[in-house]
Motif scaffolding. Structure first.
Motif, PDB file in Angstrom:
ATOM      1  N   ALA A 248      41.743  62.608  46.014  1.00 17.00           N
ATOM      2  CA  ALA A 248      42.693  61.869  44.982  1.00 17.00           C
ATOM      3  C   ALA A 248      42.633  62.440  43.549  1.00 17.00           C
ATOM      4  O   ALA A 248      41.937  63.207  43.227  1.00 17.00           O
ATOM      5  CB  ALA A 248      41.862  60.483  45.036  1.00 17.00           C
ATOM      6  N   SER A 249      43.654  62.200  42.927  1.00 16.17           N
ATOM      7  CA  SER A 249      43.870  62.714  41.630  1.00 16.17           C
ATOM      8  C   SER A 249      44.736  61.572  40.686  1.00 16.17           C
ATOM      9  O   SER A 249      45.517  60.798  41.361  1.00 16.17           O
ATOM     10  CB  SER A 249      44.633  63.796  41.532  1.00 16.17           C
ATOM     11  N   LEU A 250      44.395  61.346  39.571  1.00 16.45           N
ATOM     12  CA  LEU A 250      45.152  60.569  38.721  1.00 16.45           C
ATOM     13  C   LEU A 250      46.265  61.151  37.699  1.00 16.45           C
ATOM     14  O   LEU A 250      46.143  62.132  37.031  1.00 16.45           O
ATOM     15  CB  LEU A 250      44.113  59.883  37.693  1.00 16.45           C
ATOM     16  N   THR A 251      47.290  60.629  37.615  1.00 16.36           N
ATOM     17  CA  THR A 251      48.514  61.100  37.102  1.00 16.36           C
ATOM     18  C   THR A 251      48.760  60.179  36.154  1.00 16.36           C
ATOM     19  O   THR A 251      48.912  59.094  36.202  1.00 16.36           O
ATOM     20  CB  THR A 251      49.585  61.249  38.165  1.00 16.36           C
ATOM     21  N   THR A 252      48.781  60.840  34.862  1.00 16.97           N
ATOM     22  CA  THR A 252      49.038  59.829  33.442  1.00 16.97           C
ATOM     23  C   THR A 252      50.541  59.568  33.396  1.00 16.97           C
ATOM     24  O   THR A 252      51.320  60.580  33.634  1.00 16.97           O
ATOM     25  CB  THR A 252      48.193  60.390  32.319  1.00 16.97           C
TER      26      THR A 252
END
Length: 542
Positions: A248-252
């Motif tokens: 998973a990764s967080l996109t702002t």
């Protein structure tokens, strides 16, 4: 046709409680016997309650809704007149916190309503503004009015804005369906919709729509990121992952930019979609701003005048933002302290947002104490860590934003370190505390304790100890982390410059998730907050 087997002479005033209508009546004019008539709206049947002998006649008492139960209120008008200074006061209703509301029947300048708390024996007077134009006639005041959107469905049906495809022969959409659709839009889009027409603006400013939008927003909380540098604060949001995995990764998503004057800016934890910004210049609190990070729109609060006289220490101000769910009100608590971090009691100041005139009012704190300016608001109560300025006893200070009163939770000696070092958390609506054994939030940590208070009055704590997984050091690497927050009942979130750590205390699993889209702000001061929701507060036309 509905039959009533009880001949009676009714009064004009009645009250409906849980589907039953109650009103007073004379059932025998000869003897003057009075009764309370009950009409069940569901079954459409009458019944009656005969008044006890010696009870006040209907002309002398009023029916009230007392905590969902029927009650009668009998007042000494001469006594009320002496306390309030008004010639004639009439009963309006009873508020949720057991205050009787009274109002004059005829216009006056200024026009006041009175709140009488019979449990405390206090009376307070509140002015209703913009009543100057009413000079004649009678005034009827009502309590607990709500807007029913069902009666809005035929509003301006000729307007093209509600048509399905823009053609004149198309049928208009019902207003409640329009609000249902608009409530799913981002808050910035709501600001643009306010510009469409006066009709849309009136719909989007209805209390019903505000409640609908808030309800939808609260079920999809986000992570709020702030970056401050060179006189500006940049706000970003990112999804708050519930079950992250290794891939998973967080996109702002960029939200807004807020400029500030001063050498630095302190940002409070978000409360119901708003934050409090304190501009600091040369270590002195310069200005307090309420900000909606989702839109960047702000409200500058009036300057706080010091209540301390004759003290030479440098004064600083710390402000906490709170929200009272039952009243749907935002409030700000401002407290003075000197260079030694002592709260300079006994008086602090409170301000209520959303009022026509923003004014600070005094509230008392009976115990001067050292404090930590990091607090948390849970269900309308602010909690922050402190210890008594005279005895050194560790405690947690509680400020109820509704009653505007202070209270204290004393901490036993074994929890002293926890109070001084561990963060306060919202554990499923209850106050909790966390502390790591060893170096806090770092690679050398081995275990931590979770304390949750079950009963504030009894001050009963439950304690849980957790051992960190063997993979902890390998995943977090070397160095220290910042505590970002705790959500739900099982997830701790820690943060570094380019990633966050999710630790599930039930599964004893740890996941490292990268943050994308903010690589250019590595040199900025950064803060991460959990459970941020979009709010319509301060939203104006874009």
């Amino acid at each position: 046709m509905i039959e009533c087997s009880i001949p009676h002479h009714p009064t004009y005033d009645g009250i409906c409680i849980d589907g039953c209508l109650y009103y007073q009546a004379i059932v025998d004019r000869g003897s003057g016997v009075s009764a309370i008539i009950c009409f069940d709206v569901r079954s459409e049947k009458f019944s009656f309650i005969r008044k006890a002998q010696g009870a006040a006649l209907w002309r002398e008492s009023t029916l009230v809704d007392y905590k969902g139960r029927l009650g009668t209120l009998t007042a000494d008008r001469d006594e009320l007149t002496g306390e309030t200074g008004e010639a004639q006061l009439y009963y309006i209703g009873m508020s949720a916190n057991n205050e009787v509301l009274l109002s004059p029947r005829y216009p006056s300048s200024p026009f006041y309503v009175f709140y009488y708390n019979f449990e405390r024996g206090t009376i307070r007077r509140v002015e209703i503004q913009r009543m100057d134009a009413l000079k004649y006639g009678r005034i009827h005041t009502f309590l607990d009015h709500v807007v029913d959107v069902k009666l809005y469905t035929n509003l301006n049906t000729e307007s093209k804005i509600l048509l399905i495809n823009g053609r004149e022969n198309s049928k208009p959409l019902p207003i409640d369906l329009v609000m249902e659709i608009l409530s799913r839009l981002p808050v910035k889009s709501i600001g643009r919709c306010l510009c469409v027409s006066k009709l849309w603006a009136s719909i989007l400013r209805l209390p019903y729509f505000t409640t609908l939008f808030t309800t939808r927003s609260s079920v999809r909380p986000h992570m709020l990121l702030s970056y401050s540098e060179k006189g500006q604060v940049l706000f970003f949001s990112s999804p708050q992952l519930k079950n992250p995995n290794e891939n998973a990764s967080l996109t702002t998503n960029y939200l807004s930019r807020v400029p500030y004057g001063g050498s630095s800016c302190h940002i409070s934890d978000p409360v119901h979609g708003l934050v409090c910004l304190t501009y600091i210049d040369k270590e002195i609190s310069k200005e307090h701003i309420i900000c909606n990070p989702s839109t960047g729109q702000t409200l500058t609060l009036p300057k706080v005048k010091t209540t301390m006289v004759g003290v030479r220490s440098i004064f600083k101000l710390v402000s906490f933002l709170g929200y009272v769910p039952i009243d749907k009100q935002f409030k700000v608590l401002s407290m003075e302290w000197n260079s030694d971090h002592i709260i300079l009691g006994p008086q602090h100041q409170v301000l209520t947002l959303g009022t026509q005139k923003l004014e600070w009012r005094l509230t008392k704190c009976c115990m001067p104490h050292y404090f930590c300016p990091k607090g948390i608001c849970i269900n309308g109560v602010l909690y922050y860590r402190a210890f008594d300025a005279y005895t050194g006893i560790s405690m947690i200070v509680c400020f109820d934003f509704k009653s505007e009163e202070f209270s204290y939770i004393e901490v036993v000696k074994t929890f002293t370190t926890l109070v001084l070092d561990g963060p306060l958390i919202n554990y499923n609506g209850k106050l909790g505390l966390l502390i790591f054994e060893g170096y806090p939030w770092g690679d050398r940590a081995r275990s931590f304790e979770l304390l949750v208070i079950g009963d504030l009055e009894k001050q009963e704590w439950s304690t849980h100890k957790y051992m960190l997984p063997p993979t902890w050091k390998n995943v977090v690497g070397e160095g220290m982390f910042c505590f970002a927050g705790f959500f739900g009942t099982n997830t701790i979130v820690l943060s570094r410059r380019s990633y966050v750590i999710y630790y599930n205390i039930d599964k004893n699993t740890i996941v490292k998730v990268g943050i994308q889209g903010v690589e250019a702000f590595k040199c900025f001061d950064r803060s991460i907050f959990l459970d941020h929701v979009e709010s319509l507060m301060l939203v104006q036309e874009f």
